[in-house]
Design a protein around this motif. Structure first.
Motif, PDB file in Angstrom:
ATOM      1  N   MET A   1      10.463  17.661  13.148  1.00 36.24           N
ATOM      2  CA  MET A   1       9.716  18.270  14.230  1.00 36.24           C
ATOM      3  C   MET A   1      10.727  18.879  15.200  1.00 36.24           C
ATOM      4  SD  MET A   1       7.330  16.378  17.083  1.00 36.24           S
ATOM      5  CE  MET A   1       6.281  15.733  15.854  1.00 36.24           C
ATOM      6  N   ASN A   2      10.492  20.107  15.576  1.00 34.46           N
ATOM      7  CA  ASN A   2      11.419  20.724  16.523  1.00 34.46           C
ATOM      8  C   ASN A   2      11.003  20.401  17.960  1.00 34.46           C
ATOM      9  OD1 ASN A   2       9.419  22.547  17.333  1.00 34.46           O
ATOM     10  ND2 ASN A   2      10.063  24.100  15.875  1.00 34.46           N
ATOM     11  N   ASN A   3      11.884  20.711  18.882  1.00 36.37           N
ATOM     12  CA  ASN A   3      11.676  20.349  20.282  1.00 36.37           C
ATOM     13  C   ASN A   3      10.447  21.009  20.898  1.00 36.37           C
ATOM     14  OD1 ASN A   3      13.930  18.799  20.060  1.00 36.37           O
ATOM     15  ND2 ASN A   3      15.213  20.077  21.351  1.00 36.37           N
ATOM     16  N   ASN A   4      10.163  22.253  20.538  1.00 31.83           N
ATOM     17  CA  ASN A   4       9.009  22.945  21.128  1.00 31.83           C
ATOM     18  C   ASN A   4       7.694  22.296  20.727  1.00 31.83           C
ATOM     19  OD1 ASN A   4      10.567  24.800  22.527  1.00 31.83           O
ATOM     20  ND2 ASN A   4      10.608  26.227  20.810  1.00 31.83           N
ATOM     21  N   ASN A   5       7.596  21.886  19.455  1.00 32.73           N
ATOM     22  CA  ASN A   5       6.384  21.184  19.020  1.00 32.73           C
ATOM     23  C   ASN A   5       6.232  19.868  19.765  1.00 32.73           C
ATOM     24  OD1 ASN A   5       5.658  23.165  17.238  1.00 32.73           O
ATOM     25  ND2 ASN A   5       6.534  22.134  15.455  1.00 32.73           N
ATOM     26  N   PHE A   6       7.341  19.161  19.933  1.00 37.18           N
ATOM     27  CA  PHE A   6       7.267  17.880  20.617  1.00 37.18           C
ATOM     28  C   PHE A   6       6.909  18.052  22.084  1.00 37.18           C
ATOM     29  CE2 PHE A   6       9.047  14.257  22.898  1.00 37.18           C
ATOM     30  CZ  PHE A   6       8.315  13.245  22.281  1.00 37.18           C
ATOM     31  N   TYR A  61       5.555   5.618  20.052  1.00 35.54           N
ATOM     32  CA  TYR A  61       5.742   7.018  19.671  1.00 35.54           C
ATOM     33  C   TYR A  61       6.822   7.657  20.545  1.00 35.54           C
ATOM     34  CZ  TYR A  61       4.438  11.963  19.048  1.00 35.54           C
ATOM     35  OH  TYR A  61       4.450  13.309  18.806  1.00 35.54           O
ATOM     36  N   LEU A  62       6.721   7.433  21.842  1.00 31.06           N
ATOM     37  CA  LEU A  62       7.707   7.996  22.766  1.00 31.06           C
ATOM     38  C   LEU A  62       9.090   7.391  22.546  1.00 31.06           C
ATOM     39  CD1 LEU A  62       5.562   8.142  26.013  1.00 31.06           C
ATOM     40  CD2 LEU A  62       6.363  10.090  24.669  1.00 31.06           C
ATOM     41  N   LEU A  63       9.150   6.082  22.330  1.00 28.49           N
ATOM     42  CA  LEU A  63      10.445   5.432  22.117  1.00 28.49           C
ATOM     43  C   LEU A  63      11.102   5.908  20.813  1.00 28.49           C
ATOM     44  CD1 LEU A  63       9.679   1.792  23.270  1.00 28.49           C
ATOM     45  CD2 LEU A  63      10.970   3.563  24.482  1.00 28.49           C
ATOM     46  N   TYR A  64      10.288   6.165  19.807  1.00 32.66           N
ATOM     47  CA  TYR A  64      10.818   6.688  18.547  1.00 32.66           C
ATOM     48  C   TYR A  64      11.485   8.046  18.773  1.00 32.66           C
ATOM     49  CZ  TYR A  64      10.843   8.720  13.870  1.00 32.66           C
ATOM     50  OH  TYR A  64      11.209   9.340  12.709  1.00 32.66           O
ATOM     51  N   PHE A  65      10.794   8.933  19.480  1.00 31.35           N
ATOM     52  CA  PHE A  65      11.361  10.254  19.719  1.00 31.35           C
ATOM     53  C   PHE A  65      12.456  10.236  20.787  1.00 31.35           C
ATOM     54  CE2 PHE A  65       7.613  11.599  17.411  1.00 31.35           C
ATOM     55  CZ  PHE A  65       8.208  12.478  16.525  1.00 31.35           C
ATOM     56  N   LEU A  72      15.827  15.673  25.204  1.00 22.58           N
ATOM     57  CA  LEU A  72      14.550  15.474  25.907  1.00 22.58           C
ATOM     58  C   LEU A  72      14.384  14.050  26.434  1.00 22.58           C
ATOM     59  CD1 LEU A  72      12.082  17.394  23.575  1.00 22.58           C
ATOM     60  CD2 LEU A  72      12.947  18.107  25.783  1.00 22.58           C
ATOM     61  N   ARG A  73      15.462  13.299  26.469  1.00 20.14           N
ATOM     62  CA  ARG A  73      15.355  11.882  26.853  1.00 20.14           C
ATOM     63  C   ARG A  73      14.809  11.675  28.258  1.00 20.14           C
ATOM     64  NH1 ARG A  73      20.523   9.240  23.830  1.00 20.14           N
ATOM     65  NH2 ARG A  73      19.473   9.156  21.817  1.00 20.14           N
ATOM     66  N   THR A  74      15.172  12.511  29.185  1.00 17.29           N
ATOM     67  CA  THR A  74      14.674  12.350  30.557  1.00 17.29           C
ATOM     68  C   THR A  74      13.163  12.528  30.605  1.00 17.29           C
ATOM     69  OG1 THR A  74      16.768  13.162  31.431  1.00 17.29           O
ATOM     70  CG2 THR A  74      14.892  13.153  32.920  1.00 17.29           C
ATOM     71  N   LYS A  75      12.666  13.564  29.967  1.00 15.47           N
ATOM     72  CA  LYS A  75      11.224  13.808  29.949  1.00 15.47           C
ATOM     73  C   LYS A  75      10.486  12.699  29.213  1.00 15.47           C
ATOM     74  CE  LYS A  75       7.749  17.322  29.218  1.00 15.47           C
ATOM     75  NZ  LYS A  75       7.046  17.087  30.450  1.00 15.47           N
ATOM     76  N   ILE A  76      11.037  12.259  28.082  1.00 12.08           N
ATOM     77  CA  ILE A  76      10.401  11.191  27.316  1.00 12.08           C
ATOM     78  C   ILE A  76      10.401   9.893  28.112  1.00 12.08           C
ATOM     79  CG2 ILE A  76      10.586   9.796  25.217  1.00 12.08           C
ATOM     80  CD1 ILE A  76      11.767  12.311  23.842  1.00 12.08           C
ATOM     81  N   ALA A  77      11.503   9.590  28.781  1.00  6.58           N
ATOM     82  CA  ALA A  77      11.571   8.374  29.595  1.00  6.58           C
ATOM     83  C   ALA A  77      10.556   8.414  30.732  1.00  6.58           C
ATOM     84  CB  ALA A  77      12.984   8.187  30.146  1.00  6.58           C
TER      85      ALA A  77
END
Length: 100
Positions: A1-6, A61-65, A72-77
């Motif tokens: 999965m690329n970053n834009n899809n995520f 799901y978020l922790l996996y990505f 994208l770690r800041t946004k995911i966190a």
């Protein structure tokens, strides 16, 4: 999965957070308005179980990505913290409901 899809998929965690918060708040206020209505407690109990399961799935799901997409770690966190913030809110609602 690329970053834009995520990036487009990560917005679902915000929707889940807002839905869980709004649904729980509505049920909490209904219970406060109608304290003798047992059906609200039953619905609230099942809502809580469903919300817990969905929020845990989203958190994993978020922790996996988080591990796969370092840029994208800041946004995911931030999204994971939003999901985790439902825990103290739900705990407060439960405490106030049963200790009135």
């Amino acid at each position: 999965m690329n970053n834009n899809n995520f990036k487009s998929q990560i917005n679902f965690s915000t929707i889940l957070f807002l839905t869980s918060l709004a649904g729980g708040t509505i049920l909490f206020f209904l219970q406060m308005i109608f304290p003798d209505e047992i059906n609200i407690l039953i619905i609230g109990f099942f809502y809580l179980i469903i919300a817990i399961v969905l929020n845990i799935i989203m958190l994993f799901y978020l922790l996996y990505f988080f591990t796969l997409l370092p840029d994208l770690r800041t946004k995911i966190a931030n999204q994971a913290l939003l999901i985790l913030s439902n825990i103290p809110i739900a705990s407060l609602y439960i405490y106030l409901t049963f200790n009135k």
